[in-house]
Structure formats: C-alpha cells, structure tokens
Design an enzyme around this catalytic site. Structure first.
Site, short mmCIF file in Angstrom:
data_model
loop_
_atom_site.label_atom_id
_atom_site.label_comp_id
_atom_site.label_asym_id
_atom_site.label_seq_id
_atom_site.Cartn_x
_atom_site.Cartn_y
_atom_site.Cartn_z
N SER A 1 9.86 21.40 -6.50
CA SER A 1 9.37 22.78 -5.94
C SER A 1 7.96 22.56 -5.25
O SER A 1 7.55 23.64 -4.96
CB SER A 1 9.21 23.65 -7.11
OG SER A 1 8.66 23.31 -8.23
N ASN B 1 6.85 26.44 -18.45
CA ASN B 1 7.61 27.98 -18.37
C ASN B 1 6.64 28.89 -18.41
O ASN B 1 6.47 29.88 -17.71
CB ASN B 1 8.47 27.95 -19.50
CG ASN B 1 9.92 26.91 -19.31
OD1 ASN B 1 9.95 26.05 -18.56
ND2 ASN B 1 10.49 26.91 -20.48
N THR C 1 15.94 66.96 15.36
CA THR C 1 17.04 66.73 14.12
C THR C 1 18.06 66.50 14.90
O THR C 1 18.35 66.75 16.02
CB THR C 1 17.30 68.14 13.52
OG1 THR C 1 18.09 68.98 14.13
CG2 THR C 1 15.94 68.74 12.74
N HIS C 2 18.82 65.26 14.44
CA HIS C 2 20.24 64.62 14.98
C HIS C 2 19.69 64.22 16.34
O HIS C 2 20.50 63.98 17.23
CB HIS C 2 21.25 65.82 15.19
CG HIS C 2 21.75 66.62 14.02
ND1 HIS C 2 22.38 66.03 13.02
CD2 HIS C 2 20.96 67.98 13.67
CE1 HIS C 2 22.51 67.24 12.19
NE2 HIS C 2 21.63 68.10 12.49
N LYS D 1 10.56 44.51 34.07
CA LYS D 1 10.69 44.93 32.45
C LYS D 1 9.21 44.74 31.51
O LYS D 1 8.44 43.74 31.95
CB LYS D 1 11.86 43.95 32.06
CG LYS D 1 13.31 44.22 32.37
CD LYS D 1 13.70 45.55 31.68
CE LYS D 1 14.26 45.51 30.40
NZ LYS D 1 15.39 45.11 29.91
N ASN E 1 9.15 44.98 27.56
CA ASN E 1 9.94 45.31 26.47
C ASN E 1 9.32 45.61 25.31
O ASN E 1 8.06 44.86 24.86
CB ASN E 1 10.80 44.21 26.06
CG ASN E 1 11.90 44.05 27.56
OD1 ASN E 1 12.23 44.95 28.01
ND2 ASN E 1 12.19 42.80 27.66
N GLU F 1 10.84 45.99 17.93
CA GLU F 1 12.14 45.49 17.76
C GLU F 1 12.31 44.47 16.40
O GLU F 1 12.92 44.38 15.60
CB GLU F 1 12.92 44.93 19.10
CG GLU F 1 13.08 45.94 19.83
CD GLU F 1 13.29 45.37 21.17
OE1 GLU F 1 13.85 44.54 21.35
OE2 GLU F 1 13.47 46.46 22.24
N TYR G 1 14.03 30.83 -20.42
CA TYR G 1 13.78 30.33 -18.98
C TYR G 1 14.80 29.57 -18.52
O TYR G 1 15.68 28.86 -19.39
CB TYR G 1 12.65 29.33 -19.02
CG TYR G 1 12.35 28.72 -17.49
CD1 TYR G 1 11.75 29.30 -16.48
CD2 TYR G 1 12.91 27.66 -17.40
CE1 TYR G 1 11.75 28.72 -15.30
CE2 TYR G 1 12.87 26.92 -16.13
CZ TYR G 1 12.27 27.58 -14.99
OH TYR G 1 12.25 27.06 -13.74
N GLN H 1 13.32 29.44 -10.62
CA GLN H 1 12.68 28.65 -9.39
C GLN H 1 13.05 29.22 -7.98
O GLN H 1 12.08 29.14 -7.12
CB GLN H 1 13.07 27.32 -9.58
CG GLN H 1 12.13 26.52 -8.31
CD GLN H 1 12.21 24.81 -8.80
OE1 GLN H 1 11.62 24.55 -9.71
NE2 GLN H 1 12.77 24.08 -8.03
N1 ARG Z 1 9.27 24.64 -10.46
C1 ARG Z 1 9.47 25.52 -11.72
C2 ARG Z 1 9.87 26.75 -11.54
O1 ARG Z 1 9.31 27.19 -10.50
C3 ARG Z 1 8.55 25.37 -12.86
C4 ARG Z 1 8.85 25.56 -14.23
C5 ARG Z 1 9.75 24.28 -14.72
N2 ARG Z 1 10.47 24.39 -16.21
C6 ARG Z 1 11.13 23.78 -16.49
N3 ARG Z 1 11.48 23.80 -17.74
N4 ARG Z 1 11.61 22.78 -15.77
O2 ARG Z 1 10.33 27.55 -12.23
#
Ligand code: ARG
Length: 465
Positions: free
Chosen positions: A23, A110, A155-156, A283, A285, A290, A317, A322
C-alpha cells in the site's frame, strides 16, 4: 522487498502478490500522521516505564529526523517497502540501531493505520470546511450587491415568480452552510483515538490510552478495541457529506451552464474559467462547471464503493479495509478541488442584470400578484385565478405582457381592476411585498444577510473547529 513479518515464512512472497498487497504507493500520503502517531506512542511508552527515558528520547529524535528529511526531500519514500509503517520503522532502525526495534511495542499496524487515517481525515475535514467558508464569503458578497437585482424564479424550469439574485444565491448559502455543519458533526464524532487497541484485543502492556489520545488532540480513547481497529464509519460519513457537497455544486453548475447559454445569457463566465473549441471559433464553453457536475459521480462512486466493501467484513481488521484509502483520498482531492475552482469561477462571474430583469418581465411572473390584487379587492381566490388565467391567454394571443394591457382590457375581464393594478404587479412590488422570513423582499433579505455576516465572523457559529 522489506517486510516486517518475515520470521514465520520460509519463502519470499511472489512479486505479483507483493505488489497486490502493498500500500506504500498511496499510504505514503500520511507519512506525517504516521510519524506523529509513533511519537505519541513512544512518549507514552516512556512515561509508563515500558521504555527507559533514554530509549524514548533516542526513538523520538530518530523519528523527528525522518520527518525532517522526508519533508525536505532528502529521504524519498520508495516502493521497496510494503507500506508507510514499514518504511518509517526500517528507516528508524537504520538510523538509531536496535533501540528502534522497540518502537512497535504494544502496537499493531491495525491500530496504527486506523490512527493514521483518522488523523489524516481530521485535517482534511477541517480543510474542506475552510474551503466551503471561502465559497460562502463569495456568495455573501454577491448577495449584498444584488438585493434589488430582479430575476425570474423557476419551477419545472418554467418562469414562476420574480425573485432577486440575492435570494437565489441565498438558497445556495443555506446548502453550503448545512454542509459545514455536517462536517462539524463528523469531526466531533470521529475524534476518538484507536491507538492502543493493538491488533484487536488490546495489549498486556500497561498502556495509558488516555494519554496518547490527549497528546494527539482526541477527546479520548475508543472504548472497544475490536471496533477501534475496524471502524470506518467516519469515512463513510465523510464520503456522504462530500457527496452532498458535490450534489450542491453540481446543481449550481447546472444552473450556471443554463444561464450561460445563448438563449439565457444571464451570466458570462470569465475567460479565465472557460475554454474554446478546436474547430468552432465562436465557442466559449463552461467546461469548469461541466467538470464539477461530472466529477460528482466519482465522489458518489467512492461512497458506494466503501459501503459495499464494508458490508461483508466480519470483526475485526480484514485486509479489505486497505481499500478505503485510495477511494477516500481521491474523493477528498476531487471535492476540495471542485469547491476551490467553483469559488473562483463564481467570484469572477458577470451577472447580466438587464437580461435577468427582462426575462422576469416577459414570463408572466407577476400573474400570482395580479390574482392577489383581486383577492385584496374582495374577489375569491379561485375566481381571481380564473380571471388572470384568461388575461394571460389574451396576452399570449396579443404578444403582450400583463403590465402592457390597458385598463380597458383589464376591465373587460373584471370591473374590479383600477389604476393601481400597474403598481401592484410591477416587478419591484412583487418582490418587495414578499417580506415573510426567507422571502425575497429586500427588507427580509437584508435581515438574512445580516445573519449570514454574523455567521461568517462568529467563529463558534461559523464552524471553524
Ligand atoms: N496497509 C494496511 C491497511 O491499509 C495496514 C494494516 C495492515 N495490517 C495487517 N494486518 N496486514 O489497512
């Protein structure tokens, strides 16, 4: 590949698995919160005698130096680590040696990640609020300048009754004011600390969770360790609040797009906030409006996505969680970006007051007031409605507005009409006689504006946390 948990394993993780699981590419976003959380944890460990004072000092200065070097760019966060937590810990051990290995005492990733995300989000909730406040200042300025700028209310999408530009803008002021109060509620509810929950069941070390919570600006520790590591409600609430903000911005964008068409010409978007066409030289725009409207779907998507991710997760957890990060980060960046850009576009928008008042005059927006005139002269409302309806039909046939009819023409439908009908149905009268709270009449509007001014200057009311 640098992993914290190699001990139990006999072979290296497959490259694809490693990358699928890692991550660091996105959780590096909260490196500062990760380090600050670790610092609070270490201070508490030292206070409780779980680490010696000297160990605590060494770890703290190591963490401080990592923070410093990441911020000034001398320590780049690289993808050879699984996540930001591993990156910080590995660098700490690299800098201060074995004592760095004590940082993770009484902690799990965690509760660590739950803390980091909460700290990061708390700052972002405040930043979102600050941006909304800037938007409200622009809205208030436009309101102050336009309590007498007549336009049709719809309205509408059909012309209904005359209002003022101040009144129309005031409706958006209310929406964004509610958005801020939602953020304030979320901020209050989320401000509890998961640190010390461990993996799910607390720890056997004598941690002082009140102390870490206080160091990190929380109201107190979360009271169930399983909930602490697996609660993502605050993210869902924040995504929901952002979805509502985007919905409001999208409605407003839609109006600006309509007002900016050749047919309406109620507004002109500043050149700095419009774009041209590669083929059609004429144009100009409304791309920004948008895009804001378009990006709304993206934020709704994040909300649906996280709700769906969470619905099947047993306690406590699970790695599914993640998935909260990229979604929430993207929604935050999108929402903040849209609020800021929209504010700039609105601040530089030119309102074509002549076009607005012409339009109000042409659409029989004073028909209700013509009926009210008759009622004030003793005609039952249902009859008055019929009389004015026939007059409107007559006007459409003759290509006239109600105020262009002669008194004879009026009297042909009802002898009750007198000279004062013209004043009674002038746009100014129609607007300014509407004086109930929240109505567009100038005097009513001035009171609301005074309230809004107080709201934006009074910090408590004005929701600066
Ligand atoms: N990258 C993990 C998350 O975002 C961190 C926690 C990891 N914990 C684990 N037990 N693998 O949730």
């Amino acid at each position: 590949m640098a992993q914290l948990w190699g001990g139990r394993f006999t072979k290296e993780t497959d490259q694809l698995v490693y990358r699928f699981n890692a991550s660091i590419s996105f959780d590096q976003k909260f490196y500062r919160q990760d380090i600050e959380g670790s610092m609070a944890h270490v201070k508490m460990l030292a206070k409780q005698g779980i680490l010696t004072g000297e160990e605590g000092e060494q770890i703290l200065s190591g963490l401080q130096s990592i923070l410093h070097d990441v911020e000034d760019g001398t320590l780049p966060i690289t993808e050879e680590y699984e996540d930001i937590h591993s990156f910080v810990e590995a660098n700490l051990i690299g800098r201060i040696g074995d004592v760095g290995k004590k940082l993770h005492t009484g902690r799990s990733r965690n509760d660590q990640v739950a803390l980091d995300m909460r700290l990061y989000t708390r700052d972002e909730v405040e930043e979102t609020d600050r941006l909304l406040k800037e938007l409200l200042k622009v809205l208030l300025r436009i309101m102050e300048e336009n309590t007498a700028t007549i336009m049709p209310g719809f309205t509408h999408l059909q012309k209904a009754q005359p209002i003022t530009l101040a009144h129309h803008m005031g409706a958006y002021f209310e929406m964004f004011k509610r958005d801020r109060s939602r953020l304030r509620d979320i901020r209050a509810r989320m401000n509890v600390c998961p640190l010390g929950a461990g993996a799910l069941a607390g720890t056997t070390y004598p941690l002082d969770r009140d102390y870490t919570a206080e160091l990190l600006g929380f109201d107190g520790p979360m009271q169930n360790s399983m909930d602490a590591v697996s609660d993502r409600d605050y993210l869902i609430e924040y995504l929901s609040a952002m979805s509502t903000i985007m919905m409001h911005l999208s409605r407003f964008s839609e109006e600006i797009i309509i007002w900016n068409t050749n047919e309406y010409q109620f507004v002109e978007i500043d050149d700095g906030y419009s774009t041209g066409s590669s083929i059609m030289p004429q144009k100009k725009n409304p791309d920004i409006a948008e895009l804001v409207r378009g990006k709304t779907g993206r934020v709704y998507g994040a909300l649906m996505s996280l709700l769906t991710t969470m619905k099947g997760i047993p306690l406590a957890y699970n790695k599914d969680m993640q998935e909260d990060k990229e979604l929430v980060f993207d929604a935050i960046d999108t929402t903040k970006g849209c609020v800021a850009l929209f504010t700039g576009m609105l601040d530089t928008l030119t309102f074509r007051k002549d076009r607005m008042s012409d339009s109000a005059k042409k659409g029989f927006t004073n028909a209700t007031d013509a009926a009210d005139y008759l009622v004030n002269h003793g005609v039952p409302f249902r009859d008055a409605h019929g009389i004015v309806g026939r007059l409107v039909l007559y006007c459409i046939d003759k290509g006239k507005a109600l105020d262009a009819l002669t008194l004879e023409e009026y009297r042909a439908e009802s002898p009750v009409f007198g000279e004062d009908i013209y004043d009674a149905i002038s746009m100014e009268t129609c607007v300014n006689r509407r004086l109930t709270v929240g109505a567009p009449g100038q005097a009513a509007m001035e009171q609301v504006i005074a309230d809004y001014r107080r709201y934006l200057t009074d910090e408590k009311k004005g929701c600066i946390f």
